[in-house]
Scaffold this motif. Sequence first.
Motif, PDB file in Angstrom:
ATOM      1  N   THR A  92       0.827  -1.209   0.000  1.00  0.00           N
ATOM      2  CA  THR A  92       0.000   0.000   0.000  1.00  0.00           C
ATOM      3  C   THR A  92       0.858   1.255   0.000  1.00  0.00           C
ATOM      4  OG1 THR A  92      -1.781  -1.141   1.175  1.00  0.00           O
ATOM      5  CG2 THR A  92      -1.802   1.258   1.239  1.00  0.00           C
ATOM      6  N   ASP A  93       1.883   1.290   0.849  1.00  0.00           N
ATOM      7  CA  ASP A  93       2.749   2.463   0.912  1.00  0.00           C
ATOM      8  C   ASP A  93       3.672   2.573  -0.296  1.00  0.00           C
ATOM      9  OD1 ASP A  93       1.636   3.280   3.224  1.00  0.00           O
ATOM     10  OD2 ASP A  93       3.437   3.132   4.460  1.00  0.00           O
ATOM     11  N   GLY A  94       4.101   1.405  -0.832  1.00  0.00           N
ATOM     12  CA  GLY A  94       5.084   1.436  -1.910  1.00  0.00           C
ATOM     13  C   GLY A  94       4.496   1.553  -3.304  1.00  0.00           C
ATOM     14  N   LEU A  95       3.399   0.837  -3.578  1.00  0.00           N
ATOM     15  CA  LEU A  95       2.852   0.779  -4.932  1.00  0.00           C
ATOM     16  C   LEU A  95       1.402   1.239  -5.040  1.00  0.00           C
ATOM     17  CD1 LEU A  95       4.319  -2.703  -5.983  1.00  0.00           C
ATOM     18  CD2 LEU A  95       5.159  -0.448  -6.666  1.00  0.00           C
ATOM     19  N   GLY A  96       0.702   1.295  -3.929  1.00  0.00           N
ATOM     20  CA  GLY A  96      -0.720   1.651  -3.963  1.00  0.00           C
ATOM     21  C   GLY A  96      -1.579   0.446  -3.653  1.00  0.00           C
ATOM     22  N   TRP A  97      -2.801   0.711  -3.179  1.00  0.00           N
ATOM     23  CA  TRP A  97      -3.657  -0.386  -2.713  1.00  0.00           C
ATOM     24  C   TRP A  97      -4.036  -1.376  -3.815  1.00  0.00           C
ATOM     25  CZ3 TRP A  97      -8.396  -1.217  -4.915  1.00  0.00           C
ATOM     26  CH2 TRP A  97      -9.010  -0.161  -5.591  1.00  0.00           C
ATOM     27  N   HIS A  98      -4.047  -0.946  -5.085  1.00  0.00           N
ATOM     28  CA  HIS A  98      -4.412  -1.851  -6.177  1.00  0.00           C
ATOM     29  C   HIS A  98      -3.532  -3.100  -6.189  1.00  0.00           C
ATOM     30  CE1 HIS A  98      -6.923   1.334  -8.012  1.00  0.00           C
ATOM     31  NE2 HIS A  98      -5.946   2.166  -7.631  1.00  0.00           N
TER      32      HIS A  98
END
Length: 479
Positions: free
Chosen positions: A156-162
């Motif tokens: 979530t922090d690195g790439l996004g929740w997707h």
Amino acid sequence: MTYPKRLALAVLSAATLMTILDGSIVTVALPEIQHELGFTPAGSSWIVNAYLIAFGGLLLLGGRLGDLVGRRRIFLAGNGVFTAASLFAGVATTSGQLIAARFLQGVGSAFASAVALGILVTLFTERRERTFAIGVFGFTGAAGAALGQVLGGILTDGLGWHWIFFINVPIGLVTILAALRSLPADRGTGRLANVDVLGAVLGTAGLMLGIYTVVEVEKYGWTAGRTLGLGAVSLILLAAFVARQATVGEPLLPLRIFRSRSVSSANLVQMLTLSAMFAFQVLVALYMQRVLGYGALETGLAMLPAAVAIGGVSLFVSARLNARFGERTVLLVGLLVGLAGMLWLTRLPVHASYVTDLLPVMVLIAGFGLVMPALTALGMSGAAADDAGLASGLFNTTQQIGMALGVAVLSTLAASRTGALLAAGASDAEALTSGYRLAFAVAAGLLATALLVTAAVLRPAAREPVSEVEAAGTVLPAH
């Protein structure tokens, strides 16, 4: 152990780990998903609940269908649905799309998980191999939820929740291809035409409605007319389901499976244990975020020692201890260690030090790494060969019910205590911490009850009537 068996074990474990991870990986991503897709605070709970209702409601049906039409077919179908639904969830642009995708993920997870354990116990018949295989499989169950929170924070922090959903797509495709090569084909009993359709409707509807009622308790309360009414309807449906199973010629859930004391008591102990364990996963993460001010990544990393401890014990220690001392003894020790960790949490302060207040719990929680492999062996040991899929589905169903009840009951207790203290003038941090301490005290009581049931009821399978599996020459784990 031959290479094909090792590959099969890797496939079953990977698929199970993927579905268990998906149950917890979203918890740390909820705030970001809520913000981006416009969920209301109450609506965001359905990101978790939609998955949980489908998963818990369809496990029994999936397990029985595996016995009837072939477990390999159901396993492949379940993984295919789960993989496709994960892609759908990752590209979702509205709250409705994501909830629908999560429900479909639950459907796929239910069918794949329902038969995975049944495939394992029929594939690994030699005692030493089965003990090792169950240890590995137990690792996926014991460490999956904790790993989900760690990965959820990182992704979530690195790439996004997707990406908490996209990551399932390549893993799912590889799992399906490997399953086609490694899992033995089976045709089941071939009696699908006689499947109890009415029983399937009653059982699935009763379970889904019951889980829905439980997960909504935090919103409406236990004594609300809505809760009591839906709960009553769920109980009526389940009672009708049981009555149907006692009279129909080809039952979806043959009641004979409960004649095995190891099956019945292991499922009860699992419900109690998972109620406490999953509440630990959820409530400790909330404590870190709401009281200590941790972010998603910090929370995931803070939970990492628990995942490592549980995984290391279940993967490298539990199989040897089970083989030497028996699953029942190991289960008692694991419950005692887990109980010590839960009691430690009842003293959490408002201004906590991670090293002195939380890290010891992350180590003690390794007791669950002993509990889950032992419970898996005990929960499957009394089932006949033709009922392996059913026993697997039942074991997974009680797991989901335990998790749903634990989160609903303990979260409600924590919220009630917090609300009362806020009304009395306490600070947010003090009220929240007191609420969590109460929940952990109740969780400790659940583990103590599981310990008593294990000591009083569970006995070695050798003292029970010989099952069809044993009559066919299969060596079952002693406990």
